[in-house]
Design an enzyme around this catalytic site. Structure first.
Site, PDB file in Angstrom:
ATOM      1  N   LYS A 153       0.739  -1.253  -0.054  1.00 29.00           N
ATOM      2  CA  LYS A 153       0.015  -0.061   0.018  1.00 29.00           C
ATOM      3  C   LYS A 153       0.903   1.165  -0.052  1.00 29.00           C
ATOM      4  O   LYS A 153       1.854   1.062   0.483  1.00 29.00           O
ATOM      5  CB  LYS A 153      -1.050  -0.269   1.264  1.00 29.00           C
ATOM      6  CG  LYS A 153      -1.956  -1.106   1.685  1.00 29.00           C
ATOM      7  CD  LYS A 153      -3.062  -1.309   0.435  1.00 29.00           C
ATOM      8  CE  LYS A 153      -3.630  -2.512   0.553  1.00 29.00           C
ATOM      9  NZ  LYS A 153      -4.925  -2.548  -0.332  1.00 29.00           N
TER      10      LYS A 153
ATOM     11  N   ASP B 166      -2.251  -5.614  -6.021  1.00 30.74           N
ATOM     12  CA  ASP B 166      -3.596  -5.220  -5.416  1.00 30.74           C
ATOM     13  C   ASP B 166      -4.602  -5.453  -6.943  1.00 30.74           C
ATOM     14  O   ASP B 166      -3.958  -5.563  -7.812  1.00 30.74           O
ATOM     15  CB  ASP B 166      -3.803  -3.742  -5.046  1.00 30.74           C
ATOM     16  CG  ASP B 166      -4.550  -3.620  -3.949  1.00 30.74           C
ATOM     17  OD1 ASP B 166      -5.623  -4.429  -4.012  1.00 30.74           O
ATOM     18  OD2 ASP B 166      -4.384  -2.831  -2.782  1.00 30.74           O
TER      19      ASP B 166
ATOM     20  N   HIS C  93      -9.043 -12.899  -7.013  1.00 30.78           N
ATOM     21  CA  HIS C  93      -9.538 -11.797  -6.352  1.00 30.78           C
ATOM     22  C   HIS C  93     -10.933 -11.693  -7.012  1.00 30.78           C
ATOM     23  O   HIS C  93     -11.154 -11.962  -8.363  1.00 30.78           O
ATOM     24  CB  HIS C  93      -8.526 -10.463  -6.620  1.00 30.78           C
ATOM     25  CG  HIS C  93      -8.886  -9.522  -5.731  1.00 30.78           C
ATOM     26  ND1 HIS C  93     -10.115  -8.674  -5.816  1.00 30.78           N
ATOM     27  CD2 HIS C  93      -8.170  -8.913  -4.976  1.00 30.78           C
ATOM     28  CE1 HIS C  93     -10.132  -7.738  -4.991  1.00 30.78           C
ATOM     29  NE2 HIS C  93      -8.828  -8.138  -3.999  1.00 30.78           N
TER      30      HIS C  93
ATOM     31  N   HIS D 264     -11.020 -15.194  -2.540  1.00 25.61           N
ATOM     32  CA  HIS D 264     -11.370 -14.375  -1.134  1.00 25.61           C
ATOM     33  C   HIS D 264     -12.896 -14.435  -1.231  1.00 25.61           C
ATOM     34  O   HIS D 264     -13.695 -14.444  -1.787  1.00 25.61           O
ATOM     35  CB  HIS D 264     -11.106 -12.933  -1.679  1.00 25.61           C
ATOM     36  CG  HIS D 264      -9.603 -12.363  -1.991  1.00 25.61           C
ATOM     37  ND1 HIS D 264      -9.139 -11.074  -1.347  1.00 25.61           N
ATOM     38  CD2 HIS D 264      -8.554 -13.152  -2.614  1.00 25.61           C
ATOM     39  CE1 HIS D 264      -7.916 -11.433  -1.663  1.00 25.61           C
ATOM     40  NE2 HIS D 264      -7.457 -12.371  -2.342  1.00 25.61           N
TER      41      HIS D 264
HETATM   42  O1  LIG Z   1      -6.737  -6.801  -2.394  1.00 22.67           O
HETATM   43  C1  LIG Z   1      -7.201  -7.016  -1.060  1.00 22.67           C
HETATM   44  O2  LIG Z   1      -7.551  -7.964  -0.680  1.00 22.67           O
HETATM   45  C2  LIG Z   1      -6.997  -5.826  -0.295  1.00 22.67           C
HETATM   46  O3  LIG Z   1      -6.071  -5.039  -1.043  1.00 22.67           O
HETATM   47  C3  LIG Z   1      -6.746  -5.778   1.293  1.00 22.67           C
HETATM   48  O4  LIG Z   1      -6.092  -4.714   1.512  1.00 22.67           O
HETATM   49  P1  LIG Z   1      -6.263  -4.205   3.293  1.00 22.67           P
HETATM   50  O5  LIG Z   1      -5.499  -5.715   3.755  1.00 22.67           O
HETATM   51  O6  LIG Z   1      -5.190  -3.254   3.577  1.00 22.67           O
HETATM   52  O7  LIG Z   1      -7.441  -3.963   3.699  1.00 22.67           O
HETATM   53 MG   LIG Z   2      -7.211  -4.811  -2.722  1.00 18.18          MG
END
Ligand SMILES: O=C(O)[C@H](O)COP(=O)(O)O
Ligand SMILES: [Mg+2]
Length: 438
Positions: free
Chosen positions: A174, A202, A292, A325
């Site tokens: 990040k 990401d 994702h 996820h």
């Molecule tokens: O892609 C993801 O799952 C997110 O980027 C999670 O980010 P975070 O752990 O900062 O909420």
């Molecule tokens: Mg993310």
């Protein structure tokens, strides 16, 4: 048609013309129908449109999602045998749940878009329903096994990583986009050195001008090799290959050529047809797929409408991703959802199709790992972005703290106690406590 599958015969049949059988909405309902092992059975929650009973709405749903339309038709018996049947209606004109059985011959095996165009297609927009949600599916073996299914699933823990007996960990650098290639790979190196198994891109980082895909892949895997050598632990990179399908296939080959073990795909935005193509190429190249689910909430967030995350996860398993996820069970920054039920389904026996490793990600940090794992169990990958890089002492300390929280859990030691002699964990707990962020 199996002997158990008998079509409803009502007044419509008696009234049908001599050359065929009638197909009109009411003919798609048979409350006494018992599904066969060859049927795909879908459970819908629906609220009928104004002036319609539950049965009238259910008939329209079964019709439009198989082979009927608004006008009464004549059709030969062999066509009629492809019709869906709504049965097991529970509720009334104010709403209820309905099961619909589809004969497997209605479908094109190995073609997920075609299947979804039936069971999650036009029916979501019909006037016959105010709202409708596809809640769950019971898949026949003939469809479930007509796709490749997962290549590794939870076995990535031992076949690609060194994460036996504990949840594997991942981190997303990040800020989520904006870091250049060197900065991004540096964050990965720090995280690997701190004890994280996987660097993950990401969902909205692909091949932007400030961080090109090819350069990022190359540099990140170089840094991965350094971290692997320094720690003696297997490390890897979930590189986001999401793009137009042919580009994704080239990227699968490139990741394999450079020694990566995984690709990541935004499966909902890319589309299931593209995921099928990637899955086939990953079979050739021996790569695992990290899914994702960006955009899933367009389908599943409104509880009365759309397609449930459970069904999206089923589709992902059938097509053959290795991780997906599935939310954070009410912890972290995401809306609470049926994470536990979905994860249990992903691990369940399913016509011999391999299981999928669920991923908990979204607002996690060391202070909420313990209640999360109490809820989900440890057969899950755990990801923290902000919960690592926001650590007061930086990424490496954040990665250590995150790994310590996992190690504490696996050792059965309360996180607060483990922090007594793990200063990185103590600093994380002092920073974020045990609350979920919003
Ligand atoms: O892609 C993801 O799952 C997110 O980027 C999670 O980010 P975070 O752990 O900062 O909420
Ligand atoms: Mg993310």
């Amino acid at each position: 048609m199996s002997p158990g599958r008998s079509r409803p015969v009502g007044s419509s049949v008696a009234a049908s013309k001599s050359h065929g059988m009638s197909i009109k909405y009411a003919d798609f309902v048979d409350e006494s129908y018992e599904p066969t092992a060859e049927d795909l059975v879908c459970t819908f929650r629906l609220v009928p449109g104004e002036g319609l009973t539950l049965a009238e709405a259910a008939g329209r749903v079964a019709s439009e999602s198989s082979n009927g339309t608004w006008a009464a038709l004549d059709a030969p018996e062999r066509v009629r045998e492809l019709s869906a049947i709504a049965f097991d209606l529970a509720g009334d004109a104010d709403g209820g749940e309905v099961q619909v059985a589809y004969p497997d011959a209605l479908f094109d095996p190995g073609n997920m878009p075609q299947i979804l165009s039936c069971i999650a297609g036009n029916i979501l927009g019909m006037k016959a329903v105010d709202t409708i949600r596809l809640l769950d599916c019971e898949w026949p073996a003939s469809l479930a096994t007509s796709f490749l299914g997962p290549q590794y699933g939870p076995d990535v823990k031992t076949e690609i990583l060194d994460a036996e007996g504990r949840p594997p960990t991942a981190t997303v650098p990040k800020p989520k986009v904006g870091l250049n290639t060197e900065e991004h790979a540096d964050v990965g190196y720090e995280a690997w050195m701190g004890g994280v198994d996987l660097l993950k891109d990401d969902e909205n980082l692909t091949d932007q001008s400030f961080n090109r895909f090819d350069a990022r892949l190359k540099r990140s895997l170089e840094r991965r090799d350094e971290a692997q050598e320094a720690t003696g632990e297997a490390k890897d990179y979930l590189v986001n290959i999401t793009d137009e399908t042919n580009v994704m296939l080239e990227r699968v080959d490139e990741v394999a050529a450079q020694g990566g073990g995984f690709v990541m795909v935004d499966v909902v935005t890319a589309g299931w047809s593209a995921v099928q193509s990637v899955r086939e190429r990953c079979e050739e190249q021996g790569l695992a797929i990290h899914a994702h689910r960006a955009m899933h909430a367009a389908f599943d967030r409104l509880p009365e409408h759309g397609v449930s995350m459970r069904v999206l996860a089923q589709v992902a398993r059938i097509v053959g991703v290795d991780h997906i996820h599935t939310g954070t069970a009410g912890f972290g920054k995401l809306e609470n959802e049926d994470t536990v039920g979905i994860n249990a389904w992903l691990a369940s026996d399913f016509h011999g199709v391999s299981p999928v490793l669920p991923v908990a990600s979204g607002g996690l940090h060391p202070g909420i790992v313990e209640p999360l794992l109490d809820t989900t169990g440890t057969d899950v990958m755990v990801q923290a972005g902000g919960g690592i890089h926001g650590h007061p002492d930086g990424t490496r300390a954040g990665a250590k703290a995150f790994r310590q929280s996992i190690d504490a859990y696996v050792a059965g030691v309360p996180v607060g106690e483990y922090a007594d002699d793990h200063p990185e964990l103590a600093a994380a707990l002092a920073e974020w406590g045990t609350e979920s962020p919003r």
